[in-house]
Every structure is written in C-alpha cells, then in structure tokens.
Design a protein around this motif. Structure first.
Motif, short mmCIF file in Angstrom:
data_model
loop_
_atom_site.label_atom_id
_atom_site.label_comp_id
_atom_site.label_asym_id
_atom_site.label_seq_id
_atom_site.Cartn_x
_atom_site.Cartn_y
_atom_site.Cartn_z
N LEU A 19 19.11 -8.13 -33.36
CA LEU A 19 20.55 -7.74 -33.24
C LEU A 19 20.89 -6.93 -31.95
O LEU A 19 21.69 -7.11 -31.27
N TRP A 20 19.85 -5.70 -31.93
CA TRP A 20 20.03 -4.95 -30.68
C TRP A 20 19.89 -5.70 -29.45
O TRP A 20 20.66 -5.66 -28.33
N LEU A 21 19.11 -6.85 -29.30
CA LEU A 21 18.59 -7.57 -28.24
C LEU A 21 20.00 -8.39 -27.83
O LEU A 21 20.43 -8.59 -26.68
N ILE A 25 22.36 -9.07 -24.36
CA ILE A 25 22.42 -10.15 -23.48
C ILE A 25 23.57 -10.40 -22.54
O ILE A 25 23.27 -10.62 -21.30
N PRO A 26 24.80 -10.47 -23.10
CA PRO A 26 25.92 -10.72 -22.27
C PRO A 26 26.18 -9.73 -21.14
O PRO A 26 26.50 -9.92 -20.07
N LEU A 94 26.85 1.77 -32.97
CA LEU A 94 27.09 2.69 -31.71
C LEU A 94 26.66 1.91 -30.47
O LEU A 94 27.28 2.08 -29.35
N PHE A 95 25.38 1.30 -30.46
CA PHE A 95 24.96 0.51 -29.42
C PHE A 95 25.79 -0.34 -28.99
O PHE A 95 26.27 -0.77 -27.72
N TRP A 96 26.56 -1.45 -29.98
CA TRP A 96 27.16 -2.19 -29.56
C TRP A 96 28.61 -1.93 -28.68
O TRP A 96 29.51 -2.13 -27.89
N ARG A 97 29.27 -0.88 -29.53
CA ARG A 97 30.47 0.04 -29.23
C ARG A 97 30.31 0.32 -27.80
O ARG A 97 31.41 0.58 -27.06
N HIS A 129 27.08 10.46 -23.73
CA HIS A 129 25.85 9.40 -23.61
C HIS A 129 25.72 8.72 -25.31
O HIS A 129 24.85 8.94 -25.80
N PRO A 130 26.77 8.28 -25.52
CA PRO A 130 26.57 7.32 -27.15
C PRO A 130 25.46 6.21 -27.00
O PRO A 130 24.93 6.26 -28.06
#
Length: 197
Positions: A19-21, A25-26, A94-97, A129-130
């Motif tokens: 999911l992280w990767l 990608i986009p 948080l990574f996605w946001r 730096h989220p």
C-alpha cells in the motif's frame, strides 16, 4: 495465545508495504514531468535514499521471504502485534495525506520545482514534515510486526540517520526559496509531532 503469530505479522507488514508503494506511484510519475529549478541531490542524498531502501524495504523483505535472518529473532507478546497494526494504519494514512496535500510540490529528493508553492494547510498546518512522521510511524510498526533485531530495527536506524542528515538541509532549501514566509511558518509549527516536537 500470549505470543504473536510471526506469519500473520509478516503478511500484514507486506500488505502495508505494498500500500505504501501504491500511494507513491502516481506522484513519482508526476514528478518526472516537473521542471526542476533548484536541485540539491548530492552523493550523500543518494546514499541516504539507498540506506532507507535497505532498512525499510530490503532487509524486511529478506526476513519475510527467507530464513536468512532468523538467527536474530526475538519473541514479542500479542499486544505488540496489535500495537504494530495500530501504528501501521495511521502511518499509511499520513503518508497518503502528505502526498495528496503536497500534490505537484512533492519530490523524493531535495529539489524545488518550477511553480513550487509552500504548503501550509492540511496535515502541513501544524507539522512541517508529516511525511517524515509517517515514515517514523512505519518504522515503529516494522519493529513491532517483525520481531527480528536486524529486520525489525533496520527501518528505525536508517530513518534516524536520514532524518539527522537531511531535514536541516531541506529546511534551509525552503528558507532560501520562500524566505520570511517559511520562517513564519517554521516558528508556528513543529517538525514531526504537533505541539510537541
């Protein structure tokens, strides 16, 4: 059952990494289309990125997919497994946001793009730096889901080195680009944890 099931933890960690990767990608595709006006990608920067790749991806995958690192295994109670999942979920969100809020401003290295704007809303409203915070959470989840002195802790070690050697340079680059606007933003926010650090 008082001990966690290592196979379940490995599967959850792998799903989390996939999911992280997928999140990234986009944005990596979009990054290639942007014009760079300030590139501070050095040999040190490349070495740090490689270190992170080894600590967060290569060593954990080696542990998950082979018995090579089993000599460094340790036992964790079942609550650590649950805490690992509970830490992985906000790390992924948080990574996605962070990526979503940055949009075209995102870069995997120390670069400023043409039309770069200073992001001060969304998850950037209270912390500068989220994305680093999300990686820190991922490394904590890694240590809790992969009970191995090498694979479990390699993410935290590599992140600590990367954070210590990179974040000041990143902030200086943004200060050079945005001047007083960034200094005001820096004075009213924290680096990683809102209201704390």
């Amino acid at each position: 059952m008082s001990e966690m099931n290592p196979l379940n933890s490995k599967i959850i960690f792998i799903i989390g990494m996939m999911l992280w990767l997928i999140v990234r990608i986009p944005y990596q595709r979009q990054q290639k289309q942007n014009t760079i006006v300030d590139d501070r990608k050095t040999i040190q920067e490349k070495a740090i990125r490689l270190l992170l790749l080894i600590g967060i991806l290569f060593l954990p995958l080696t542990y998950v997919l082979s018995p090579w690192l089993n000599f460094a295994n340790y036992d964790l109670p079942i609550w650590a497994h649950h805490l690992g999942i509970a830490t992985l979920v906000p790390a992924l969100w948080l990574f996605w946001r962070s990526h979503r809020d940055l949009g075209e401003n995102w870069s995997s290295t120390l670069q400023i793009r043409e039309g770069h704007t200073l992001m001060t809303h969304g998850v950037y409203q209270n912390i500068r730096h989220p994305m680093y915070a999300s990686v820190l959470l991922l490394c904590i989840a890694q240590a809790l889901l992969l009970p191995n002195w090498i694979a479990g802790l390699s993410g935290f070690v590599s992140f600590s080195i990367a954070y210590a050697t990179r974040v000041d340079r990143e902030e200086q680059m943004l200060l050079n680009r945005f001047g007083d606007e960034y200094e005001v933003y820096r004075q009213r926010t924290k680096r990683l944890i809102p209201y704390v650090f």
